[in-house]
Scaffold this motif. Structure first.
Motif, PDB file in Angstrom:
ATOM      1  N   LEU A  18     -16.963   4.865  -1.863  1.00  0.00           N
ATOM      2  CA  LEU A  18     -17.545   3.956  -0.878  1.00  0.00           C
ATOM      3  C   LEU A  18     -18.355   4.775   0.111  1.00  0.00           C
ATOM      4  CD1 LEU A  18     -14.562   1.535  -0.169  1.00  0.00           C
ATOM      5  CD2 LEU A  18     -16.774   0.893  -1.126  1.00  0.00           C
ATOM      6  N   GLY A  19     -19.672   4.581   0.095  1.00  0.00           N
ATOM      7  CA  GLY A  19     -20.548   5.285   1.023  1.00  0.00           C
ATOM      8  C   GLY A  19     -21.081   4.347   2.084  1.00  0.00           C
ATOM      9  N   ARG A  20     -21.836   4.900   3.015  1.00  0.00           N
ATOM     10  CA  ARG A  20     -22.375   4.093   4.113  1.00  0.00           C
ATOM     11  C   ARG A  20     -23.874   4.340   4.245  1.00  0.00           C
ATOM     12  NH1 ARG A  20     -18.368   2.305   7.866  1.00  0.00           N
ATOM     13  NH2 ARG A  20     -16.773   1.408   6.505  1.00  0.00           N
ATOM     14  N   GLY A  21     -24.591   3.302   4.581  1.00  0.00           N
ATOM     15  CA  GLY A  21     -26.004   3.402   4.883  1.00  0.00           C
ATOM     16  C   GLY A  21     -26.358   2.384   5.945  1.00  0.00           C
ATOM     17  N   VAL A  22     -27.588   2.426   6.436  1.00  0.00           N
ATOM     18  CA  VAL A  22     -28.037   1.445   7.422  1.00  0.00           C
ATOM     19  C   VAL A  22     -29.362   0.857   6.960  1.00  0.00           C
ATOM     20  CG1 VAL A  22     -26.844   2.490   9.369  1.00  0.00           C
ATOM     21  CG2 VAL A  22     -29.153   3.234   8.815  1.00  0.00           C
TER      22      VAL A  22
ATOM     23  N   ARG B 287     -27.936  -3.326  10.339  1.00  0.00           N
ATOM     24  CA  ARG B 287     -26.618  -3.551   9.778  1.00  0.00           C
ATOM     25  C   ARG B 287     -26.165  -2.330   8.985  1.00  0.00           C
ATOM     26  NH1 ARG B 287     -26.299  -6.741  13.061  1.00  0.00           N
ATOM     27  NH2 ARG B 287     -26.174  -9.018  12.918  1.00  0.00           N
ATOM     28  N   VAL B 288     -24.837  -2.163   8.881  1.00  0.00           N
ATOM     29  CA  VAL B 288     -24.252  -1.097   8.076  1.00  0.00           C
ATOM     30  C   VAL B 288     -24.033  -1.627   6.666  1.00  0.00           C
ATOM     31  CG1 VAL B 288     -22.261   0.412   7.766  1.00  0.00           C
ATOM     32  CG2 VAL B 288     -23.137  -0.021  10.058  1.00  0.00           C
ATOM     33  N   LEU B 289     -24.481  -0.876   5.680  1.00  0.00           N
ATOM     34  CA  LEU B 289     -24.289  -1.226   4.280  1.00  0.00           C
ATOM     35  C   LEU B 289     -23.205  -0.341   3.683  1.00  0.00           C
ATOM     36  CD1 LEU B 289     -28.032  -1.243   3.114  1.00  0.00           C
ATOM     37  CD2 LEU B 289     -26.698  -3.224   3.804  1.00  0.00           C
ATOM     38  N   ASP B 290     -22.380  -0.918   2.833  1.00  0.00           N
ATOM     39  CA  ASP B 290     -21.456  -0.108   2.043  1.00  0.00           C
ATOM     40  C   ASP B 290     -22.089   0.095   0.677  1.00  0.00           C
ATOM     41  OD1 ASP B 290     -18.197   0.232   2.895  1.00  0.00           O
ATOM     42  OD2 ASP B 290     -19.543  -0.863   4.233  1.00  0.00           O
ATOM     43  N   VAL B 291     -22.236   1.365   0.307  1.00  0.00           N
ATOM     44  CA  VAL B 291     -22.909   1.725  -0.941  1.00  0.00           C
ATOM     45  C   VAL B 291     -21.848   2.078  -1.970  1.00  0.00           C
ATOM     46  CG1 VAL B 291     -24.582   3.276  -1.994  1.00  0.00           C
ATOM     47  CG2 VAL B 291     -24.841   2.616   0.411  1.00  0.00           C
TER      48      VAL B 291
ATOM     49  N   ALA C 246     -14.366  -2.851   2.363  1.00  0.00           N
ATOM     50  CA  ALA C 246     -15.722  -2.894   1.815  1.00  0.00           C
ATOM     51  C   ALA C 246     -16.781  -3.190   2.866  1.00  0.00           C
ATOM     52  CB  ALA C 246     -15.785  -3.945   0.713  1.00  0.00           C
ATOM     53  N   GLY C 247     -16.414  -3.634   4.048  1.00  0.00           N
ATOM     54  CA  GLY C 247     -17.415  -3.971   5.042  1.00  0.00           C
ATOM     55  C   GLY C 247     -18.046  -5.324   4.760  1.00  0.00           C
ATOM     56  N   ASP C 248     -19.111  -5.652   5.509  1.00  0.00           N
ATOM     57  CA  ASP C 248     -19.730  -6.971   5.399  1.00  0.00           C
ATOM     58  C   ASP C 248     -20.843  -7.037   4.367  1.00  0.00           C
ATOM     59  OD1 ASP C 248     -18.117  -8.165   7.334  1.00  0.00           O
ATOM     60  OD2 ASP C 248     -19.396  -7.472   8.980  1.00  0.00           O
ATOM     61  N   TYR C 249     -21.398  -5.879   3.981  1.00  0.00           N
ATOM     62  CA  TYR C 249     -22.509  -5.879   3.031  1.00  0.00           C
ATOM     63  C   TYR C 249     -22.269  -4.814   1.964  1.00  0.00           C
ATOM     64  CZ  TYR C 249     -25.002  -8.461   6.693  1.00  0.00           C
ATOM     65  OH  TYR C 249     -25.366  -9.386   7.641  1.00  0.00           O
ATOM     66  N   LEU C 250     -22.477  -5.191   0.687  1.00  0.00           N
ATOM     67  CA  LEU C 250     -22.357  -4.253  -0.421  1.00  0.00           C
ATOM     68  C   LEU C 250     -23.700  -4.160  -1.145  1.00  0.00           C
ATOM     69  CD1 LEU C 250     -18.924  -5.124  -2.107  1.00  0.00           C
ATOM     70  CD2 LEU C 250     -19.493  -3.061  -0.825  1.00  0.00           C
ATOM     71  N   ILE C 251     -24.061  -2.909  -1.487  1.00  0.00           N
ATOM     72  CA  ILE C 251     -25.297  -2.656  -2.211  1.00  0.00           C
ATOM     73  C   ILE C 251     -25.001  -1.591  -3.260  1.00  0.00           C
ATOM     74  CG2 ILE C 251     -26.069  -0.860  -0.599  1.00  0.00           C
ATOM     75  CD1 ILE C 251     -28.923  -1.850  -0.982  1.00  0.00           C
ATOM     76  N   THR C 252     -25.693  -1.634  -4.390  1.00  0.00           N
ATOM     77  CA  THR C 252     -25.442  -0.651  -5.445  1.00  0.00           C
ATOM     78  C   THR C 252     -26.082   0.690  -5.097  1.00  0.00           C
ATOM     79  OG1 THR C 252     -27.441  -1.223  -6.680  1.00  0.00           O
ATOM     80  CG2 THR C 252     -25.437  -2.481  -7.173  1.00  0.00           C
ATOM     81  N   ARG C 253     -25.569   1.737  -5.717  1.00  0.00           N
ATOM     82  CA  ARG C 253     -26.165   3.065  -5.518  1.00  0.00           C
ATOM     83  C   ARG C 253     -27.593   3.102  -6.057  1.00  0.00           C
ATOM     84  NH1 ARG C 253     -22.786   6.652  -3.458  1.00  0.00           N
ATOM     85  NH2 ARG C 253     -20.544   6.351  -3.699  1.00  0.00           N
TER      86      ARG C 253
END
Length: 863
Positions: free
Chosen positions: A580-584, A592-596, A665-672
Motif C-alpha cells: 500500500l503506497g501513497r500519492g497525492v 486528495r491522498v491516493l492509496d496506490v 485503504a484510505g478513501d481513494y484507490l488507484i492502480t500502480r
C-alpha cells in the motif's frame, strides 16, 4: 493631601502591615500564581525561541541562494505540509548559467532518504525529516561544509551530516544502506556540518550523493529532473533584478522567486502551521493552570478575609471607610500577584528549557539555539498573573469592605469563610447551566457532529458543575466518607464532619482539583478511544498475518520499497502479499491522498467490506472510492471525475468500485499502472503479508524478516503489534499531555494544603479543646489528613465523572464518519483515582503536622 489620596495611602499602609503579619497564610497563593505564570511565560519564551531558531535555520540554509527556479503549480492535500510540486528539467540549468548576472546555477535534487546505522536500525525518522539529495559543488549555494573527508565523486559515495553520523555510529569508510525507499548501498566518504559548526539542519538528517546518484534514486524518471534549481547572483546584482532577467528564459509552468521569498515561505510554513498549533496547545494548558490557580487564590482570600472579620470591623469602628478596607485587601492581592508573577517570569525561562527537553525526549526533536525573550513574553505574563490575583481576590475584598463596625463586638464565624450567593440563586444558575449545557453537548456530539457546539456545551456543563459544587459537596463528602467512622473511629467521624460542615469551602477547594482531573480524564478517554478505533480498524480491515513497515512518526522516515511485496511473494511460506503506497492528486479540484496498490491482490489480505463494482477493472483510468466519501461528494458508480497529477497531467477517471471499509485503504484507490507515469519518489507505507495455512506464525515471520533484511531491515510485526504501533503516536501524545497537566494538578493540591493550613489556624481553639478532652496527636494528625483525603476524593471523583462525559462527547464530535470506538480505560482511570487520593493525603501532611504541634493551653486561649 486630598481625601482620596489619604484613603489610598491608608489602604496601602494597611495592606503592607497585613502582609507582614500574615505572610505565611499567602504562601500557597504565591506559589499558585508563580507556577501558572511560569508555564505561561515558558510557553511564550519557547514559542519565540523556536520561531527565531527556525527563522535562523532557513535563513542559513538559503543564505547563498539568490533565486530559486521551481514548478509554479503546487498541489496541497491533507498530510503534505507545503504541498507537492512537479520537478523541473535539469537541462534548464545550462540556460540559466548563460543569463547575464548569474554567477552559479545548480540543480537541487532532494527526497526522502533514511540512513541505516551501524547497528542495523534506522537513524532518525521520529518527526523531523530524513532527507537525501545531491551535493552542491558551489560552496555558497551549499549550506553544508565538509568537516572530514571529501565530496561524493563516484557512484555509491555519500556525505552525511555530523549529527546523523553520531546517531548511527558511522564514520569515514563506513558502508551502510540508504533507504530511498529502495535500499541503496553507500560508503561514507565525508562528514559535513550545517554551516560552520552545527551538526545538521536542526534535528533532520541529510545524506548527500552525486547528482547522477540522486537523480537515479530520488526522481521518478531516474535522470533529467530536479526539485528546483538554485541560482547565485554575481556581485552587484540584486535578487529582484536577477529574477526579472531569468523569467523570460523559463518555460511555461516554471517560476523564479527570490531566495528571500523562498526563506519566508519555509518560515511561514513552520510558523503558520506547526508553531501556531504547538504554541496554541501549550497556551491552552497554561490557561488551565491559571484557571486552577484562580480557584486557589479566591479560596485563600475568602478564608483570610473571614479570619480578619473582627480586625476589619475594628478598623471600620476607628474610622476606616469601606473603600479603604477594600483597597487594602486588593492592594495585598496586587503585591502578592506582582511579586509571584515576577518570580514566575524568571522561572519561565527554566520552564521553556524544560519543555524543549521534554519534547526532545519524547521524540519531537526541535531546533537548537539560544533563548529569545520578546517584550510580549515579559509584559503579558506579568500582567496576566497580576490580574488573575487581583480578580480572584475581588469578591472577598468587596466582602471585607462591607464588614460592619459592630462585628468587632461579637464572635465571628470563621466557617463562614466562603459564603457567597444564596443557595437558591446558586442552584438556579448552576442548574440552568447544566440543563442547557448537557443537551447542547449531546446534540453537538451526535447530530452533525459539531466540535464547536460540543465545546460550548461542555464549557457550560463545567461552569454549572463548579457553581453547583457547594450544593453537592456536603452530600458527596458524607457519602464518600461513610466508611471512615468504621475504619478510623472518632478521627474518621470528625474528619467527615469537618469536610461536610462548610460545603462552600470544600467545593471551592475541590473545584481546582476537579478541573485538573477532568481534563486528564478527558484526554485519557479520548486517547483510549482513538487506540480502540485503530485496533478495531486493524482487526476488521487487516486480514493478513504480518505487516512490514518502516518505523516512523510524523514527517520522518522513507517508507518501504515497492519492490518488497513482490520479493516476499516468492517465499514458500507466503500465500499472498500486497503493498500500500501513497500519492497525492487533485480530484475534482480538491487535493486528495491516493492509496496506490494492486487492487486485485488486496482481496483476502485487506478487507474492504462490501464492494460494489469490480476492483480488478480499475486499469489505468479507474478509481475505487470509499462509500462514505462518495456519498459526501454526491458521486455514484460509473461517474467520471477529473484527476490532476503533480506533473501537470490531468484527465477523466471513472469510479469503477465503491467499498465500505476505508481504515487501511484510505478513501481513494488507484492502480500502480495508473500512478506510475505521474509518480514522484515511490514508496509503500506498508506491505501486508498473508502466510500459508500450514505455516506457523513464528516460522513465517523469521522467513519474512530474512527476506526483508536487504531492503534496509524494515520492521516486521504481527497483527497485534501492528495495531499497537499504529497507536504509538497516541501514547506519545498522552505522555506530553500528562506532563503538561501535572502543573495544574500540583497547583490544585497546593490549594488543598493552603486551605487546610488556614482552616487549622482558624480552628485553633477547637483543636485545643479536642486535645484537652483526650485526643492524641496521632488522632489529630489523622483527622486533618483524612479531611484532606475527603476533599481530594470529592474533586477526583467529580473530575472523573465530568471528564468521562466530556471525553465521550469529544470522541463522538470528532468522529465525522461515525466509525470511531468509544472506550473507557478502567485501569488508567483507577490509577488517576488512586493518585488523586494519595495526593490528597500528601497535601494534608503539613497542615496535619502543624495542628499536632499546637500547644494545648495557648490553643484554648486563642480568640
Amino acid at each position: 493631601m486630598s481625601s482620596t489620596t489619604a484613603a489610598a495611602t491608608a489602604a496601602a499602609r494597611l495592606s503592607l502591615r497585613s502582609l507582614g503579619a500574615h505572610k505565611r497564610r499567602l504562601v500557597g497563593t504565591f506559589l499558585s500564581i508563580l507556577l501558572g505564570v511560569a508555564f505561561l511565560a515558558g510557553t511564550m519564551v519557547l514559542g519565540d525561541t523556536l520561531r527565531s531558531n527556525f527563522d535562523t535555520l532557513f535563513a542559513d540554509a538559503n543564505a547563498g541562494t539568490d533565486v530559486v527556479v521551481r514548478s509554479a503549480d503546487v498541489l496541497d492535500s491533507p498530510g503534505t505540509p507545503g504541498g507537492v510540486r512537479a520537478p523541473v528539467d535539469t537541462a534548464l540549468t545550462e540556460r540559466l548559467r548563460a543569463v547575464p548576472g548569474v554567477a552559479a546555477a545548480e540543480a537541487s535534487v532532494q527526497g526522502a532518504g533514511q540512513l541505516v546505522g551501524s547497528d542495523g536500525k534506522p537513524v532518525g525518522g521520529q518527526g523531523p525529516p530524513t532527507l537525501a539529495g545531491n551535493w552542491l559543488t558551489d560552496s555558497r549555494l551549499n549550506p553544508y561544509r565538509l568537516a572530514e573527508g571529501h565530496p561524493p565523486q563516484a557512484p555509491g559515495e555519500a556525505v552525511v551530516n555530523r549529527g546523523a553520523a553520531k546517531a548511527g555510529g558511522l564514520h569515514i569508510g563506513s558502508t551502510t544502506v540508504l533507504r530511498t525507499p529502495d535500499p541503496v548501498t553507500v560508503t561514507v566518504v565525508g562528514i559535513a556540518t550545517f554551516g560552520d559548526s552545527a551538526d545538521g539542519m536542526g534535528p533532520s538528517t541529510f545524506t548527500a550523493l552525486t547528482l547522477a546518484d540522486a537523480e537515479r534514486h530520488l526522481t521518478p524518471k531516474g535522470a533529467g529532473q530536479a526539485g528546483s534549481i538554485q541560482v547565485r547572483a554575481a556581485d552587484g546584482i540584486s535578487q529582484q533584478k536577477l529574477v526579472r532577467r531569468i523569467a523570460p528564459e523559463l518555460p511555461g509552468g516554471v517560476e523564479a522567486i527570490t531566495g528571500t521569498a523562498a526563506t519566508q515561505e519555509s518560515t511561514a510554513m513552520v510558523s503558520g502551521r506547526f508553531l501556531t498549533m504547538f504554541t496554541t496547545l501549550l497556551l491552552v494548558f497554561a490557561g488551565i493552570a491559571l484557571l486552577v490557580a484562580t480557584f486557589t487564590i479566591h479560596n485563600t482570600f475568602a478564608i483570610v478575609v473571614a479570619q480578619r472579620t473582627r480586625e476589619n470591623a475594628l478598623l471600620r469602628a476607628l474610622g476606616a471607610v469601606r473603600g479603604q478596607v477594600l483597597g487594602a485587601t486588593l492592594a495585598e492581592a496586587l503585591v502578592v500577584g506582582a511579586l509571584a508573577s515576577l518570580g514566575g517570569l524568571l522561572a519561565g525561562i527554566g520552564v521553556a528549557a524544560g519543555l524543549k527537553a521534554l519534547f526532545s525526549a519524547l521524540g519531537f526533536s526541535l531546533p537548537t539555539g539560544g533563548m529569545v525573550i520578546s517584550t510580549a513574553a515579559v509584559v503579558l505574563p506579568l500582567l496576566v498573573g497580576t490580574l488573575v490575583a487581583v480578580g480572584s481576590a475581588l469578591l472577598p475584598a468587596v466582602r471585607a469592605g462591607r464588614t460592619a463596625p459592630l462585628a468587632a463586638l461579637r464572635e465571628t464565624g470563621v466557617d463562614r469563610a466562603a459564603e457567597g450567593w444564596s443557595g437558591r440563586a446558586r442552584v438556579g444558575l448552576g442548574g440552568l447551566l447544566v440543563a442547557v449545557g448537557v443537551p447542547v453537548t449531546v446534540l453537538g456530539a451526535t447530530d452533525g457532529p459539531s466540535v464547536a457546539l460540543t465545546t460550548g456545551g461542555g464549557l457550560a456543563v463545567l461552569a454549572g458543575v463548579v457553581v453547583l459544587g457547594p450544593v453537592a459537596a456536603a452530600l458527596a463528602v458524607r457519602a464518600l466518607g461513610a466508611p471512615l467512622p468504621r475504619l478510623r473511629g472518632v478521627s474518621g467521624t470528625l474528619a467527615r464532619r469537618n469536610a461536610a460542615r462548610n460545603p462552600r469551602r470544600t467545593a471551592a477547594t475541590a473545584s481546582a482539583l476537579m478541573i485538573g482531573v477532568a481534563v486528564v480524564t478527558l484526554f485519557t478517554v479520548f486517547g483510549a478511544s482513538v487506540k480502540a478505533t485503530l485496533d478495531s480498524t486493524v482487526s476488521s480491515s487487516f486480514a493478513g498475518d504480518l505487516a512490514v513497515t518502516a518505523p516512523s512518526f510524523g514527517a520522518g522516515g522513507s517508507g518501504v520499497s515497492p519492490k518488497l511485496a513482490d520479493a516476499l511473494a516468492q517465499l514458500p511460506e507466503v500465500r499472498q502479499t500486497v503493498g500500500l503506497g501513497r500519492g497525492v492528486a487533485r480530484i475534482d479540484g480538491h487535493g486528495r491522498v491516493l492509496d496506490v496498490t494492486d487492487p486485485a491482490r488486496l482481496a483476502g489480505i485487506v478487507d474492504l467490506g462490501r464492494v460494489d463494482g469490480a476492483l480488478d477493472t480499475l486499469g489505468t483510468d479507474g478509481l475505487a472510492v470509499a462509500r462514505s466519501e462518495a456519498e459526501q461528494r454526491g458521486w455514484r458508480l460509473g461517474q467520471s471525475v477529473t484527476v490532476a497529477f503533480t506533473d501537470g497531467v490531468s484527465g477523466p477517471f471513472t469510479i469503477r468500485a465503491l467499498y465500505d471499509e476505508s481504515g487501511l485503504a484510505g478513501d481513494y484507490l488507484i492502480t500502480r499502472q495508473a500512478w506510475a507515469p505521474h509518480r514522484g519518489q515511490d514508496a509503500d507505507t506498508m506491505v501486508a503479508v498473508g502466510l500459508k495455512a500450514s505455516v506457523p506464525l513464528a516460522a513465517g515471520r523469521a522467513a519474512v524478516e530474512k527476506a526483508a533484511a536487504p531492503f534496509g531491515n524494515p520492521q516486521v510485526q504481527d497483527r497485534a503489534q501492528y495495531a499497537a504501533s499504529a497507536a504509538g503516536g497516541v501514547d506519545m501524545m498522552l505522555s506530553v499531555v500528562y506532563a503538561l497537566l501535572a502543573l495544574a494538578v500540583l497547583i490544585a493540591l497546593l490549594g488543598i494544603a493552603n486551605t487546610l493550613t488556614l482552616a487549622v489556624h482558624e480552628r485553633t481553639r477547637e483543636l485545643g479543646l479536642l486535645r484537652a478532652v483526650g485526643q492524641t496527636r496521632a488522632q489529630l494528625r489523622g483527622m486533618v489528613r483524612w479531611e484532606s483525603v475527603l476533599v481530594a476524593a470529592f474533586g477526583t471523583v467529580g473530575g472523573l465523572g465530568l471528564g468521562a462525559f466530556l471525553g465521550w462527547a469529544l470522541v463522538r464530535a470528532s468522529d465525522s464518519a461515525g466509525t470511531g470506538s468509544f472506550a473507557i480505560p478502567p485501569g488508567q482511570l483507577a490509577v488517576v483515582l488512586v493518585a488523586g487520593l494519595a495526593a490528597g493525603a500528601v497535601a494534608g501532611l503539613r497542615p496535619a503536622g502543624r495542628a499536632a504541634r499546637l500547644d494545648i493551653l495557648r490553643a484554648i486561649a486563642t480568640e
